[in-house]
Design an enzyme around this catalytic site. Structure first.
Site, PDB file in Angstrom:
ATOM      1  CB  SER A 139      -0.787  -0.076   1.223  1.00  0.00           C
ATOM      2  OG  SER A 139      -1.490   1.238   1.399  1.00  0.00           O
ATOM      3  CE1 TYR A 152      -4.249  -2.056   4.898  1.00  0.00           C
ATOM      4  CE2 TYR A 152      -3.412   0.083   4.496  1.00  0.00           C
ATOM      5  CZ  TYR A 152      -3.815  -1.071   3.926  1.00  0.00           C
ATOM      6  OH  TYR A 152      -4.002  -1.364   2.601  1.00  0.00           O
ATOM      7  CB  VAL A 185      -7.987   1.006  -5.269  1.00  0.00           C
ATOM      8  CG1 VAL A 185      -8.730   0.426  -6.185  1.00  0.00           C
ATOM      9  CG2 VAL A 185      -6.468   1.365  -5.481  1.00  0.00           C
TER      10      VAL A 185
HETATM   11  N1  LIG Z   1      -8.524  -0.516  -1.625  1.00  0.00           N
HETATM   12  C1  LIG Z   1      -7.703   0.648  -1.394  1.00  0.00           C
HETATM   13  O1  LIG Z   1      -7.852   1.653  -1.184  1.00  0.00           O
HETATM   14  C2  LIG Z   1      -6.342  -0.444  -1.153  1.00  0.00           C
HETATM   15  C3  LIG Z   1      -5.096   0.695  -1.173  1.00  0.00           C
HETATM   16  C4  LIG Z   1      -3.901   0.177  -0.907  1.00  0.00           C
HETATM   17  C5  LIG Z   1      -3.800  -1.128  -0.732  1.00  0.00           C
HETATM   18  N2  LIG Z   1      -4.785  -1.970  -0.716  1.00  0.00           N
HETATM   19  C6  LIG Z   1      -4.536  -3.494  -0.433  1.00  0.00           C
HETATM   20  O2  LIG Z   1      -5.268  -4.257  -1.664  1.00  0.00           O
HETATM   21  C7  LIG Z   1      -5.448  -5.459  -1.236  1.00  0.00           C
HETATM   22  C8  LIG Z   1      -6.791  -5.758  -1.557  1.00  0.00           C
HETATM   23  O3  LIG Z   1      -7.686  -4.846  -1.188  1.00  0.00           O
HETATM   24  P1  LIG Z   1      -9.198  -4.526  -1.595  1.00  0.00           P
HETATM   25  O4  LIG Z   1      -9.365  -2.914  -1.508  1.00  0.00           O
HETATM   26  O5  LIG Z   1      -9.396  -5.246  -3.040  1.00  0.00           O
HETATM   27  O6  LIG Z   1      -9.900  -5.326  -0.412  1.00  0.00           O
HETATM   28  P2  LIG Z   1     -11.500  -6.158  -0.315  1.00  0.00           P
HETATM   29  O7  LIG Z   1     -11.886  -6.127   0.919  1.00  0.00           O
HETATM   30  O8  LIG Z   1     -12.248  -5.680  -1.437  1.00  0.00           O
HETATM   31  O9  LIG Z   1     -10.953  -7.585  -0.771  1.00  0.00           O
HETATM   32  C9  LIG Z   1      -9.997  -8.266   0.188  1.00  0.00           C
HETATM   33  C10 LIG Z   1     -10.197  -9.880  -0.001  1.00  0.00           C
HETATM   34  O10 LIG Z   1      -9.120 -10.369   0.709  1.00  0.00           O
HETATM   35  C11 LIG Z   1     -10.182 -11.514   1.390  1.00  0.00           C
HETATM   36  N3  LIG Z   1      -9.700 -11.677   2.689  1.00  0.00           N
HETATM   37  C12 LIG Z   1      -9.792 -11.096   3.961  1.00  0.00           C
HETATM   38  N4  LIG Z   1      -9.123 -12.037   4.819  1.00  0.00           N
HETATM   39  C13 LIG Z   1      -8.736 -12.983   4.273  1.00  0.00           C
HETATM   40  C14 LIG Z   1      -8.152 -14.168   4.764  1.00  0.00           C
HETATM   41  N5  LIG Z   1      -7.712 -14.178   6.092  1.00  0.00           N
HETATM   42  N6  LIG Z   1      -7.612 -15.179   3.994  1.00  0.00           N
HETATM   43  C15 LIG Z   1      -7.867 -15.117   2.592  1.00  0.00           C
HETATM   44  N7  LIG Z   1      -8.600 -14.085   1.949  1.00  0.00           N
HETATM   45  C16 LIG Z   1      -8.868 -13.009   2.944  1.00  0.00           C
HETATM   46  C17 LIG Z   1     -11.565 -11.140   1.405  1.00  0.00           C
HETATM   47  O11 LIG Z   1     -12.674 -11.970   1.513  1.00  0.00           O
HETATM   48  C18 LIG Z   1     -11.838 -10.344   0.138  1.00  0.00           C
HETATM   49  O12 LIG Z   1     -12.206 -11.124  -1.041  1.00  0.00           O
HETATM   50  C19 LIG Z   1      -5.318  -5.692   0.366  1.00  0.00           C
HETATM   51  O13 LIG Z   1      -3.896  -6.127   0.776  1.00  0.00           O
HETATM   52  C20 LIG Z   1      -5.335  -4.026   0.794  1.00  0.00           C
HETATM   53  O14 LIG Z   1      -4.725  -3.799   1.689  1.00  0.00           O
HETATM   54  C21 LIG Z   1      -6.209  -1.560  -1.021  1.00  0.00           C
END
Ligand SMILES: NC(=O)c1ccc[n+]([C@@H]2O[C@H](COP(=O)([O-])OP(=O)(O)OC[C@H]3O[C@@H](n4cnc5c(N)ncnc54)[C@H](O)[C@@H]3O)[C@@H](O)[C@H]2O)c1
Length: 251
Positions: A139, A152, A185
């Site tokens: 991130s 986080y 995102v």
């Molecule tokens: N959305 C943002 O703004 C953003 C920004 C920077 C980084 N990220 C990172 O991107 C990645 C995806 O984020 P997102 O926004 O798509 O999130 P999201 O919540 O839409 O999806 C996350 C997925 O991870 C799965 N998950 C959660 N715990 C789990 C576990 N213990 N084992 C297996 N699967 C598990 C959930 O079921 C879900 O399908 C994450 O690592 C997040 O930290 C997101």
């Protein structure tokens, strides 16, 4: 097709950024396994319909070594190897350390940091014979600090450094490890962060205004970057951070 017949595992691929990555990889010819704690059977079936190869779903808690090992064993039993691992599963909450409970801290670290460790540990032996690529979704908050999101930030900073250390250990055996660092995102994860705030609309606007591009990113934009890191196009990158944050860390 840039990933023709590559064997790929995408954790947290049920929705959001992970699903967009799984979809992109399927379109590019990979055999994709979605490893998610949710029930992603429908999502995997929808990918099978669009790709040249079947996508599959294996219910996996990335924080459980037993789950991760049996998921990797199942992929190896079917394909004989793993070429690409995308450690994408993650969770987030907004709190300073003073109001974060021990349980919240442990739960977040278990998914965001231990999950990357366990999946990499299990997948690397299956990459050794023909080489491989690991893409860790960190991130922008693994690179810079931010108010009220301490656990986080710590977990994602950990992912950035774990990626560098793994890149050093495994680069010589043909396994490239790099980080993708998205900024905000538009996904359920971020929506839930906004909804948990006093004024979700104000928080969303303040996020948009902090970015040079004045908008949130899309899961597809992250998937394009993940494809670059997973493909031969990034063949000279190891231990690097690909920052894709609309300019959040630029100012
Ligand atoms: N959305 C943002 O703004 C953003 C920004 C920077 C980084 N990220 C990172 O991107 C990645 C995806 O984020 P997102 O926004 O798509 O999130 P999201 O919540 O839409 O999806 C996350 C997925 O991870 C799965 N998950 C959660 N715990 C789990 C576990 N213990 N084992 C297996 N699967 C598990 C959930 O079921 C879900 O399908 C994450 O690592 C997040 O930290 C997101």
């Amino acid at each position: 097709m840039r990933l023709r017949d590559k064997v790929a595992v995408v954790t947290g691929g049920q929705r959001g950024i992970g699903f967009a990555i799984a979809r992109k990889f399927t379109r590019e010819g990979a055999h994709v396994t979605i490893a998610d704690i949710g029930n992603a059977a429908e999502e995997a079936a929808s990918l099978s319909a669009i790709g040249a190869n079947e996508a599959r779903f294996i219910k996996t808690d990335v924080g459980s070594e037993r789950d991760v090992k049996s998921m990797v064993d199942a992929v190896v039993a079917e394909h004989g190897r793993i070429d690409i691992l995308v450690n994408n599963a993650g969770i987030e909450f907004y709190k300073p350390v003073t109001t974060t409970t021990e349980d919240e801290w442990d739960r977040l670290m278990r998914v965001n940091l231990k999950g990357v460790f366990l999946c990499s540990k299990a997948a690397i032996p299956a990459m050794r014979p023909s080489g491989g690529v690991i893409v860790n979704v960190a991130s922008e908050l693994g690179l810079v600090g931010e108010a009220n999101v301490a656990a986080y930030c710590a977990s994602k900073g950990g992912v950035v450094m774990l990626s560098k250390a793994m890149a050093i250990d495994h680069g010589p055996e043909g396994i490239r490890v790099n980080c993708l660092c998205p900024g905000p995102v538009s996904t359920k994860l971020l929506e839930e962060v906004f909804l948990a705030s006093d004024d979700p609309e104000r928080m969303r606007r303040s996020f948009e205004q902090r970015m040079v591009l004045n908008r949130l990113g899309t899961p597809d934009e992250c998937a394009d970057a993940a494809l670059f890191l997973a493909s031969e196009e990034s063949s000279f990158m190891a231990g690097a951070n690909l920052v894709l944050d609309g300019g959040w860390t630029t100012r």
